[in-house]
Design a protein around this motif. Structure first.
Motif, PDB file in Angstrom:
ATOM      1  N   LEU A  36      -4.807  -8.343 -38.822  1.00  0.00           N
ATOM      2  CA  LEU A  36      -5.124  -7.219 -37.940  1.00  0.00           C
ATOM      3  C   LEU A  36      -6.629  -7.028 -37.763  1.00  0.00           C
ATOM      4  N   ASN A  37      -7.444  -7.812 -38.495  1.00  0.00           N
ATOM      5  CA  ASN A  37      -8.900  -7.732 -38.393  1.00  0.00           C
ATOM      6  C   ASN A  37      -9.395  -6.330 -38.760  1.00  0.00           C
ATOM      7  N   ILE A  38      -8.936  -5.834 -39.903  1.00  0.00           N
ATOM      8  CA  ILE A  38      -9.332  -4.516 -40.389  1.00  0.00           C
ATOM      9  C   ILE A  38      -9.733  -4.649 -41.857  1.00  0.00           C
ATOM     10  N   GLU A  46      -6.331   3.586 -38.085  1.00  0.00           N
ATOM     11  CA  GLU A  46      -7.006   2.331 -37.772  1.00  0.00           C
ATOM     12  C   GLU A  46      -6.026   1.167 -37.751  1.00  0.00           C
ATOM     13  N   VAL A  47      -5.027   1.190 -38.622  1.00  0.00           N
ATOM     14  CA  VAL A  47      -3.992   0.156 -38.594  1.00  0.00           C
ATOM     15  C   VAL A  47      -3.224   0.220 -37.278  1.00  0.00           C
ATOM     16  N   ARG A  48      -2.883   1.421 -36.854  1.00  0.00           N
ATOM     17  CA  ARG A  48      -2.136   1.589 -35.610  1.00  0.00           C
ATOM     18  C   ARG A  48      -2.975   1.163 -34.403  1.00  0.00           C
ATOM     19  N   PHE A  75       1.890 -13.096 -32.661  1.00  0.00           N
ATOM     20  CA  PHE A  75       2.376 -11.730 -32.474  1.00  0.00           C
ATOM     21  C   PHE A  75       3.361 -11.341 -33.579  1.00  0.00           C
ATOM     22  N   LEU A  76       4.170 -12.296 -34.019  1.00  0.00           N
ATOM     23  CA  LEU A  76       5.088 -12.010 -35.129  1.00  0.00           C
ATOM     24  C   LEU A  76       4.319 -11.692 -36.413  1.00  0.00           C
ATOM     25  N   LYS A  83       4.043  -3.557 -39.845  1.00  0.00           N
ATOM     26  CA  LYS A  83       5.179  -2.916 -40.528  1.00  0.00           C
ATOM     27  C   LYS A  83       4.904  -2.703 -42.012  1.00  0.00           C
ATOM     28  N   THR A  84       4.121  -3.592 -42.618  1.00  0.00           N
ATOM     29  CA  THR A  84       3.824  -3.464 -44.040  1.00  0.00           C
ATOM     30  C   THR A  84       2.733  -2.445 -44.314  1.00  0.00           C
ATOM     31  N   LEU A  85       1.675  -2.455 -43.514  1.00  0.00           N
ATOM     32  CA  LEU A  85       0.513  -1.602 -43.792  1.00  0.00           C
ATOM     33  C   LEU A  85       0.664  -0.188 -43.273  1.00  0.00           C
ATOM     34  N   ILE A  86       1.593   0.054 -42.356  1.00  0.00           N
ATOM     35  CA  ILE A  86       1.728   1.398 -41.782  1.00  0.00           C
ATOM     36  C   ILE A  86       2.506   2.320 -42.710  1.00  0.00           C
ATOM     37  N   LYS A  87       3.268   1.750 -43.644  1.00  0.00           N
ATOM     38  CA  LYS A  87       4.048   2.563 -44.587  1.00  0.00           C
ATOM     39  C   LYS A  87       3.305   2.615 -45.921  1.00  0.00           C
TER      40      LYS A  87
END
Length: 222
Positions: A36-38, A46-48, A75-76, A83-87
């Motif tokens: 995600l380049n973060i 920021e993840v979103r 994209f996958l 999905k992993t970093l948003i939770k």
């Protein structure tokens, strides 16, 4: 480095870039943060934002990406990272996995002689010449079956002691009850014999004398 080789199907010489293949094999896989380049301490917002930005570039619905399997695969990866970093819970677990991931030197440890030690090697944790048990001189270590036998013996002795104590207590209680009952029966027999010997009139006279000598009656008369 380029080398010539023969194709297994046609036998025609071909070129292979072994340096590129070696680099590809040893390349470290990207983390979700790198996908995600973060940064690793970024916020959920920021993840979103990073996911939305990259989705516009690599989403399969974009016409330029429809015929590109590489961009679809990318994209996958982006979706999986999001999905992993948003939770929060999944992100904490993923961060822990990154912290505890063994390095190359940790995967291939060596012993004192320089021989590699495999992770599944199991070394004995006992000393063939043990020291005194718990540091007490003269007390040696005993095996598990000896400890089990000692515990069983203690259990049997404890059961026998408990049974004997209960039996003795029961017999003592019964003896005391028999003595009390015998004294009561003796007193009752004496009263009955005295009543039969002197008759009812004598019993009434004795009762009147006892009542007259009673301190309660003397106090009432005063």
């Amino acid at each position: 480095m380029l080398r010539l080789c023969l194709s297994p199907r046609t036998g025609v010489p071909c070129r292979r870039n072994f340096a590129h293949e070696e680099k590809t094999r040893t390349r470290k896989p990207e983390t979700h943060y790198e996908v995600l380049n973060i940064s690793t301490n970024c916020s959920s917002q920021e993840v979103r934002n990073a996911f939305v930005k990259l989705s516009k570039l690599y989403h399969p619905d974009v016409k330029s990406n429809a015929a590109s399997p590489e961009r679809t695969a990318r994209f996958l990866q982006i979706s999986e990272a999001y999905k992993t970093l948003i939770k929060p819970k999944l992100r904490r677990d993923y961060d822990d996995s990154l912290l505890w991931k063994p390095s190359r030197s940790e995967r291939s440890p060596v012993d004192e002689k320089g021989n590699p030690i495999q992770p599944w090697d199991v070394k004995p944790n006992f000393d063939p010449n043990p020291r005194p048990y718990y540091g007490i001189k003269g007390v040696n270590r005993v095996s598990n079956w000896q400890v089990a036998l000692a515990l069983m013996a203690i259990g049997v002795l404890g059961a026998l002691f408990g049974f004997t104590s209960v039996k003795h207590s029961f017999n003592l209680s019964r003896q005391i009850q028999d003595e009390v009952s015998a004294n009561a029966n003796s007193h009752h027999a004496a009263v009955v014999a005295d009543a039969q010997k002197y008759g009812n009139e004598e019993q009434v006279r004795r009762m009147i004398d006892r009542m007259a000598r009673s301190p309660f009656n003397q106090t009432a008369s005063k």
